[in-house]
Design an enzyme around this catalytic site. Structure first.
Site, mmCIF file in Angstrom:
data_model
loop_
_atom_site.group_PDB
_atom_site.id
_atom_site.type_symbol
_atom_site.label_atom_id
_atom_site.label_comp_id
_atom_site.label_asym_id
_atom_site.label_seq_id
_atom_site.Cartn_x
_atom_site.Cartn_y
_atom_site.Cartn_z
ATOM 1 N N ARG A 51 -12.020 0.598 13.326
ATOM 2 C CA ARG A 51 -11.876 1.331 12.074
ATOM 3 C C ARG A 51 -12.900 0.805 11.084
ATOM 4 O O ARG A 51 -13.988 1.339 10.986
ATOM 5 C CB ARG A 51 -10.438 1.142 11.577
ATOM 6 N N LYS A 102 0.839 -1.203 0.000
ATOM 7 C CA LYS A 102 0.000 0.000 0.000
ATOM 8 C C LYS A 102 0.873 1.253 0.000
ATOM 9 O O LYS A 102 2.079 1.158 0.270
ATOM 10 C CB LYS A 102 -0.916 -0.021 1.217
ATOM 11 N N TYR A 135 16.317 31.003 8.157
ATOM 12 C CA TYR A 135 15.218 31.768 8.737
ATOM 13 C C TYR A 135 15.355 31.862 10.243
ATOM 14 O O TYR A 135 15.761 30.912 10.905
ATOM 15 C CB TYR A 135 13.878 31.093 8.409
HETATM 16 C C1 LIG Z 1 -0.675 -1.886 6.686
HETATM 17 C C2 LIG Z 1 -1.343 -3.135 7.005
HETATM 18 C C3 LIG Z 1 -0.600 -4.302 7.231
HETATM 19 C C4 LIG Z 1 0.908 -4.336 7.240
HETATM 20 O O1 LIG Z 1 1.386 -3.900 8.471
HETATM 21 P P1 LIG Z 1 2.956 -3.821 8.767
HETATM 22 O O2 LIG Z 1 3.024 -3.655 10.223
HETATM 23 O O3 LIG Z 1 3.479 -2.680 7.990
HETATM 24 O O4 LIG Z 1 3.542 -5.109 8.318
HETATM 25 C C5 LIG Z 1 -1.305 -5.475 7.457
HETATM 26 N N1 LIG Z 1 -2.652 -5.489 7.467
HETATM 27 C C6 LIG Z 1 -3.395 -4.389 7.271
HETATM 28 C C7 LIG Z 1 -4.876 -4.480 7.305
HETATM 29 C C8 LIG Z 1 -2.771 -3.180 7.038
HETATM 30 O O5 LIG Z 1 -3.502 -2.070 6.847
#
Ligand SMILES: *Cc1c(COP(=O)(O)O)cnc(C)c1O
Length: 403
Positions: A133, A35, A262
């Site tokens: 969620r 993702k 700055y």
């Molecule tokens: C992002 C995600 C993961 C992966 O989690 P990591 O800790 O980065 O390995 C697994 N399952 C779901 C539903 C996620 O959203």
């Protein structure tokens, strides 16, 4: 000459995948979570490298991300983890993506779409167990099971949940979530719905609960060479596939007492040279996500850091690496420019520096250069399809779908 770019070592990603696979419990497989453009590394490139290394399943958040993977030739299972819009489902079914179901009504809607397209839709049931969620709550299970029984074109191939405190190693909470998941699975089974695959583990749970690997573990963080938190470091060796690099654009001698940047937050303490690189917070450099302190010690650190910053002392601030040496950032990081206090005679225009840049916060416009089998294999610039324009809806359409 670009100001800032990212080098991604796909061999390191494959190495990390191999490490994860070596720790899998028998019967389980690794679903690579790619993702957010593979946490900034580049989803199509990372997924292709992993598919070559034997990975058979991938997960993304949105339908658009899944379609990009298919368009780039990814053959394996692609699970869309996030909630998605029914308007996207015809394309999702055509691309053979597996959708996540978090409401009974979604089955009925998807059934209509699949029947029209004449293609079976494969879904994974997401159980809400404590993340708060998305997911099916206990009261959603019976109606979802009923809708699935009635559906001819929708097949539940998976059932899963997601842990909210696995990285914090909150064992009590995580076990409670796992129990809720098992109860949900049993409830579905009693109603005749028994998906072939179960999966619950993210990176942290994968390391801590080998008994829960089931059919898949969903791994993102470990594949990109990070640990959910430093305490996991001894569990398995990982390689960092990510380097953000820039070049020195300008160097100038500066006497002791020169004000930099700055608010003149930095003043040189000796005769030195100041070097400028084209990197700044517009690229994600020096940008930090909001963190909630975890425990009293952490809170003290945050408070101290802020008090020191008010006095013009920046604790633990970014250091840029030049020829293997850590160099102080002088003053505030600008929008696109940063000044380094490099000392006398250490560098010249054109020298490369390595910039610490959080992967997921790195601006997607930055070019990514890929390395594989020890050599440079290509470069990629921004992919518009990852940032699709909001689909246009006419008012009539809006009324039809009740929006
Ligand atoms: C992002 C995600 C993961 C992966 O989690 P990591 O800790 O980065 O390995 C697994 N399952 C779901 C539903 C996620 O959203």
């Amino acid at each position: 000459m670009s100001g800032l770019w990212i080098e991604v070592d796909l061999d390191a990603v494959k190495f990390n995948y191999g490490q994860v696979v070596s720790r899998l419990s028998p019967g389980s497989r690794c679903m690579a979570v790619v993702k957010a453009d593979a946490y900034g590394l580049g989803a199509p490139e990372v997924a292709r490298a992993l598919e070559q290394a034997g990975c058979e399943a991938f997960a993304v958040t949105s339908v658009a991300e899944g379609i990009v993977l298919r368009e780039n030739g990814i053959q394996g299972l692609i699970l869309v983890l996030g909630p998605s819009d029914p308007q996207e489902w015809p394309a999702a079914v055509r691309a053979g993506l597996s959708l996540t179901i978090a409401a009974a009504a979604a089955i009925t809607e998807l059934e209509k779409i699949s029947a029209v397209s004449g293609r079976e839709a494969f879904v994974h049931l997401k159980l809400e167990s404590g993340m708060g969620r998305t997911g099916l709550w206990p009261e959603d299970i019976a109606p979802t099971a009923r809708a699935l029984t009635e559906a001819a074109w929708v097949q539940a191939s998976g059932i899963y949940t997601h842990f909210s405190r696995a990285a914090q190693r909150d064992e009590r909470y995580t076990r409670k979530q796992y129990e809720k998941f098992c109860q949900g699975v049993a409830q579905f089974a009693a109603l005749g719905i028994e998906p072939a695959w179960r999966h619950v583990c993210n990176s942290a749970a994968f390391l801590d609960y080998p008994a829960w690997h089931h059919d898949f573990v969903r791994i993102g963080t470990l594949l990109i060479g990070h640990y959910p938190q430093p305490a996991f470091r001894p569990f398995l060796p990982l390689k960092d596939p990510w380097r953000a690099k820039s070049r020195i654009q300008y160097v100038r001698q500066a006497p002791k007492g020169t004000c930099v940047g700055y608010q003149s937050l930095y003043k040189t303490r000796r005769d030195t040279e100041l070097a400028v690189i084209f990197a700044g917070y517009a690229d994600g450099f020096g940008v930090e996500p909001h963190m909630t302190p975890q425990g009293f010690f952490d809170l003290c650190k945050v408070v101290l850091k802020n008090i020191a910053a008010c006095c013009g002392v920046f604790l633990g601030r970014e250091k840029v690496t030049l020829k293997g040496r850590a160099i102080r950032v002088a003053g505030k990081i600008g929008m696109q420019l940063t000044v380094l206090d490099v000392g006398v005679g250490t560098c010249q225009v054109g020298d490369e520096v390595e910039v610490p840049l959080r992967r997921t916060l790195a601006n997607p416009r930055l070019p990514r250069k890929y390395w594989e089998d020890g050599r440079r294999i290509g470069e990629r610039r921004l992919r518009e399809e990852f940032y699709p324009a909001e689909p246009e809806r006419s008012d009539a359409e809006g009324e039809e779908t009740g929006r």
